[in-house]
Design an enzyme around this catalytic site. Structure first.
Site, mmCIF file in Angstrom:
data_model
loop_
_atom_site.group_PDB
_atom_site.id
_atom_site.type_symbol
_atom_site.label_atom_id
_atom_site.label_comp_id
_atom_site.label_asym_id
_atom_site.label_seq_id
_atom_site.Cartn_x
_atom_site.Cartn_y
_atom_site.Cartn_z
ATOM 1 N N LYS A 44 13.646 41.620 51.088
ATOM 2 C CA LYS A 44 14.553 40.511 50.851
ATOM 3 C C LYS A 44 13.821 39.251 50.413
ATOM 4 O O LYS A 44 14.203 38.585 49.472
ATOM 5 C CB LYS A 44 15.364 40.247 52.117
ATOM 6 C CG LYS A 44 16.385 39.142 51.983
ATOM 7 C CD LYS A 44 17.514 39.585 51.082
ATOM 8 C CE LYS A 44 18.514 38.494 50.819
ATOM 9 N NZ LYS A 44 19.367 38.821 49.676
ATOM 10 N N TRP A 59 6.340 45.516 55.345
ATOM 11 C CA TRP A 59 6.406 45.820 53.911
ATOM 12 C C TRP A 59 4.953 45.862 53.457
ATOM 13 O O TRP A 59 4.270 44.841 53.417
ATOM 14 C CB TRP A 59 7.182 44.719 53.187
ATOM 15 C CG TRP A 59 7.428 45.004 51.734
ATOM 16 C CD1 TRP A 59 8.441 45.755 51.221
ATOM 17 C CD2 TRP A 59 6.687 44.525 50.614
ATOM 18 N NE1 TRP A 59 8.361 45.779 49.842
ATOM 19 C CE2 TRP A 59 7.283 45.028 49.436
ATOM 20 C CE3 TRP A 59 5.548 43.721 50.479
ATOM 21 C CZ2 TRP A 59 6.815 44.754 48.160
ATOM 22 C CZ3 TRP A 59 5.069 43.450 49.202
ATOM 23 C CH2 TRP A 59 5.704 43.970 48.061
ATOM 24 N N ARG A 84 13.422 42.301 55.554
ATOM 25 C CA ARG A 84 12.162 41.713 55.090
ATOM 26 C C ARG A 84 11.100 42.770 54.775
ATOM 27 O O ARG A 84 10.051 42.458 54.214
ATOM 28 C CB ARG A 84 11.599 40.758 56.145
ATOM 29 C CG ARG A 84 12.550 39.650 56.539
ATOM 30 C CD ARG A 84 11.921 38.789 57.590
ATOM 31 N NE ARG A 84 10.741 38.140 57.081
ATOM 32 C CZ ARG A 84 10.727 36.998 56.422
ATOM 33 N NH1 ARG A 84 11.859 36.361 56.209
ATOM 34 N NH2 ARG A 84 9.611 36.472 55.995
ATOM 35 N N GLU A 101 18.158 47.786 40.764
ATOM 36 C CA GLU A 101 17.457 47.648 42.047
ATOM 37 C C GLU A 101 18.070 48.490 43.156
ATOM 38 O O GLU A 101 17.358 48.925 44.050
ATOM 39 C CB GLU A 101 17.290 46.184 42.477
ATOM 40 C CG GLU A 101 18.478 45.495 43.062
ATOM 41 C CD GLU A 101 18.174 44.069 43.531
ATOM 42 O OE1 GLU A 101 17.122 43.824 44.121
ATOM 43 O OE2 GLU A 101 19.029 43.190 43.296
HETATM 44 O O1 M6R Z 1 14.992 34.179 47.952
HETATM 45 P P1 M6R Z 1 14.932 34.003 46.448
HETATM 46 O O2 M6R Z 1 16.243 33.559 45.889
HETATM 47 O O3 M6R Z 1 13.820 33.121 46.012
HETATM 48 O O4 M6R Z 1 14.636 35.456 45.895
HETATM 49 C C1 M6R Z 1 14.394 35.674 44.536
HETATM 50 C C2 M6R Z 1 14.414 37.156 44.202
HETATM 51 O O5 M6R Z 1 13.421 37.824 44.901
HETATM 52 C C3 M6R Z 1 15.771 37.796 44.509
HETATM 53 O O6 M6R Z 1 16.820 37.138 43.874
HETATM 54 C C4 M6R Z 1 15.761 39.275 44.073
HETATM 55 O O7 M6R Z 1 15.699 39.374 42.688
HETATM 56 C C5 M6R Z 1 16.995 40.006 44.621
HETATM 57 N N1 M6R Z 1 16.598 41.252 45.204
HETATM 58 C C6 M6R Z 1 18.017 40.288 43.580
HETATM 59 O O8 M6R Z 1 19.136 40.939 44.085
#
Ligand code: M6R
Length: 610
Positions: A605, A74, A27, A490
């Site tokens: 995350k 963070w 997180r 990323e």
């Molecule tokens: O928890 P969520 O699915 O809402 O998160 C959305 C994005 O923050 C998440 O998919 C992000 O792009 C990842 N780090 C991709 O690997």
């Protein structure tokens, strides 16, 4: 986007807090700290860096306490440093916070005028000072907290301890996640369940504007603003503690990629009947009558979940012939969307706590739409605030890069599309059975796709030093090109772009030279010939083509320098099969570049800030 934990019980809190923080490190991981009672005084230890740095920082001190709080940060307000790390203190009040205090500047100015001295740049510190000032005015710990929070605007999950009332933790929640673990004679608070999964599976999910007072004897919960007691349900968690461990894998991401056959099996189990050729609508908390009336669908999400939404549009429109719009959540809420009456908004979110997605969800409901949340975390805000929920059963996803959550989201969208097609009578029972039969074979085919690992390592070794990477896809696999590029950038910090292959000639073709690797998704579908031409275009300009193709496809041989073959499946499930090699490629490139795969720089995350 921080992680908080608290413990009160019989054991030494310090190792429990440290272990819990490691489970929450996904997180946020730029600074960390703990607070604990010792000889009726509160000790605080903090440092910039990760939990392992905090561990080294306190090693040798032999700290012991039966009550404590922990935090992994963070940074939002103020750089990662010891001063800005949590816990924060004002007088005898010490607290950890996840969220953002929107009116912190005004509050800070007022408090400064009254003589309060601040030691950090954080928004959090104002909460400490406010509670402290109300305790100084004679209010007890709980009332001072209630009073202080009346003045605070924004999102918070907070754990608080007070030197004057030792052996008590207060926990408060508004718009940031907070769960309470109920052990035997010991209690936990945390931002997420894996933090205490080794000790208990009995969980209370705190709702907005609730305050929990936790002592060694038990937990009592009441409304924050009127002190009315609240009776809460206890949720039994089915995840095992090992699901939140690396289980011998070098990284969580690699473990999670390999868990996909199991995750997909769990996501489809009990959710459709082959015999009746129907999806079990109860699993979506939807009724066939509502589906029949649906004329328009909006799919809203962020990041990788947005890529799932893009694939969902192809599935829904082609199977059920219902028009869909796809939006990035942070754009949706500000673009004044026109949502016809009776529309369904599907929000897709692994964590269920992404601030932009939650805001879009709120906005949709305000505009009169029903919301279906496709979500992985039981009891998360998105799941609780939606009209209906489809839980993906991928288990906890710890690696910041989303993998198994993505493929189970696609699985959920596939089931939803079939359910809608059945209600709209756009697919026959025979066609639906064929789609189910293919779905039943999916876990095994994903397993087979994972066998491309060694071939992918060889490709990664060829390309891990490159600066740029292009991903091309068409149709339902165009979003998979975007996903491959996002994953690579990323975790490996290589600049990567995903493009619909037909668009290349309108600009990106200018980038192609001997140094440009181009990954082309070439499944056997009705537009295979088109992507083959696009591969030719790259090859004739010196670009190195890596093709991901369906097995036995010989047409790609002359057009690609490297070929990864994947098992054949139907058109709608190719995005699942074809994302496996892309996730593995990003992983191996990042490992070869010595990047921190599970905790890439600047990311977290669950993105709980706007
Ligand atoms: O928890 P969520 O699915 O809402 O998160 C959305 C994005 O923050 C998440 O998919 C992000 O792009 C990842 N780090 C991709 O690997």
């Amino acid at each position: 986007m921080c992680g908080i934990i608290g413990y009160i019980g019989k054991q030494n809190a310090i190792p429990i807090l440290i272990k819990g923080l490691k489970r929450l490190e996904y997180r946020g991981y730029d600074s960390a700290g703990i607070a604990f009672f010792m000889n009726n005084k509160i000790g605080v230890r903090r440092c910039a860096g990760k939990i392992k740095d905090l561990e080294s920082h306190i090693r040798g001190e032999r700290l012991k306490s039966i009550t404590g709080l922990g935090h992994t940060r963070w940074a939002t307000h103020g750089k990662p440093s010891e001063e800005n790390a949590h816990p924060h203190r004002a007088g005898g009040i010490v607290l950890v916070h996840n969220g953002i205090i929107e009116n912190y500047f005004e509050l800070k100015e007022e408090l400064k005028k009254k003589g309060h001295v601040f030691t950090s740049e954080t928004d959090t510190e104002v909460i400490c000072h406010l509670i402290h000032s109300y305790s100084q005015n004679g209010l007890n710990f709980e009332d001072a907290t209630r009073e202080a929070l009346k003045h605070v605007e924004g999102a918070y999950a907070i754990g608080i301890i007070n030197e004057k009332e030792p052996q008590k933790i207060l926990a408060v929640k508004k718009d940031s996640p907070l769960v309470i673990g109920l052990g035997k004679g010991e209690f936990f608070i945390a931002s997420d369940i894996p933090a205490f999964l080794n000790y208990t599976k009995d969980v209370i999910i705190l709702d907005n504007d609730e305050i929990a007072s936790i002592t060694h004897k038990g937990v009592s919960i009441s409304k924050l603003h009127n002190s009315k007691p609240v009776k809460k349900e206890i949720t039994k968690i089915t995840w095992s503690p090992s699901m939140a461990e690396k289980s011998g894998y070098r990284h969580f991401m690699l473990k999670e990629i390999h868990e996909q056959p199991r995750a997909i099996s769990d996501t489809i189990r009990g959710r459709f009947s082959l015999e009746r050729a129907e999806v079990n609508l109860g699993e979506f908390s939807l009724k066939e009558n509502d589906l029949k009336k649906l004329d328009k669908i909006f799919l809203v999400a962020c990041g990788t979940s947005w890529h799932a939404a893009l694939v969902g549009k192809y599935m829904i429109e082609e199977m059920a012939r219902v028009p869909c719009e796809v939006d990035i959540a942070s754009e949706f809420r500000y673009r004044k969307p026109l949502i016809p009456k009776g529309s369904l908004v599907i929000v897709i979110t692994q964590s269920g706590e992404t601030a932009d997605t939650l805001a879009a969800q709120k906005e949709s409901r305000k505009l009169g739409a029903k919301v279906l949340s496709i979500c992985n975390v039981v009891g998360s805000t998105s799941a609780r605030e939606a009209d209906s929920v489809f839980y993906t059963h991928s288990g906890p996803e710890i690696g910041v890069a989303s993998t198994k959550a993505f493929t189970t989201q696609l699985t959920g969208l596939y089931l939803f599309s079939i359910a809608l097609a059945k209600a709209k009578k756009t697919l026959s029972s025979h066609e639906i059975r064929e789609l189910f039969n293919e779905l039943l074979q999916l876990p095994e085919k994903v397993e087979k796709s994972l066998q491309s690992n060694n071939a992918i390592i060889k490709i990664a070794k060829q390309f891990f030093r490159v600066r740029d990477f292009l991903y091309l896809g068409r149709g339902i696999n165009y979003p998979i090109a975007l996903e491959g590029a996002l994953k690579l950038k990323e975790i490996s910090y290589i600049h990567a772009e995903g493009y619909p292959a037909g668009e290349m000639k309108h600009g990106p073709i200018a980038l192609i030279d001997n140094n440009m690797p181009v990954l082309a998704l070439a499944p056997d579908d009705n537009i295979l010939e088109k992507i083959l031409s696009n591969m030719e275009e790259v090859k004739s300009r010196g670009g190195k083509v890596i093709a991901v193709a369906t097995e036995d496809n010989t047409k790609v041989l002359s057009r690609a320098s490297y070929i990864l073959t994947m098992p054949k499946t139907n058109y709608y499930l190719t995005p699942i099969i074809f994302s496996i090699p892309l996730h593995l490629l990003a992983y191996h490139m990042a490992v070869l570049r010595k990047c921190n795969v599970d905790q890439p720089r600047n990311l977290a995350k669950s993105v709980t800030v706007e």
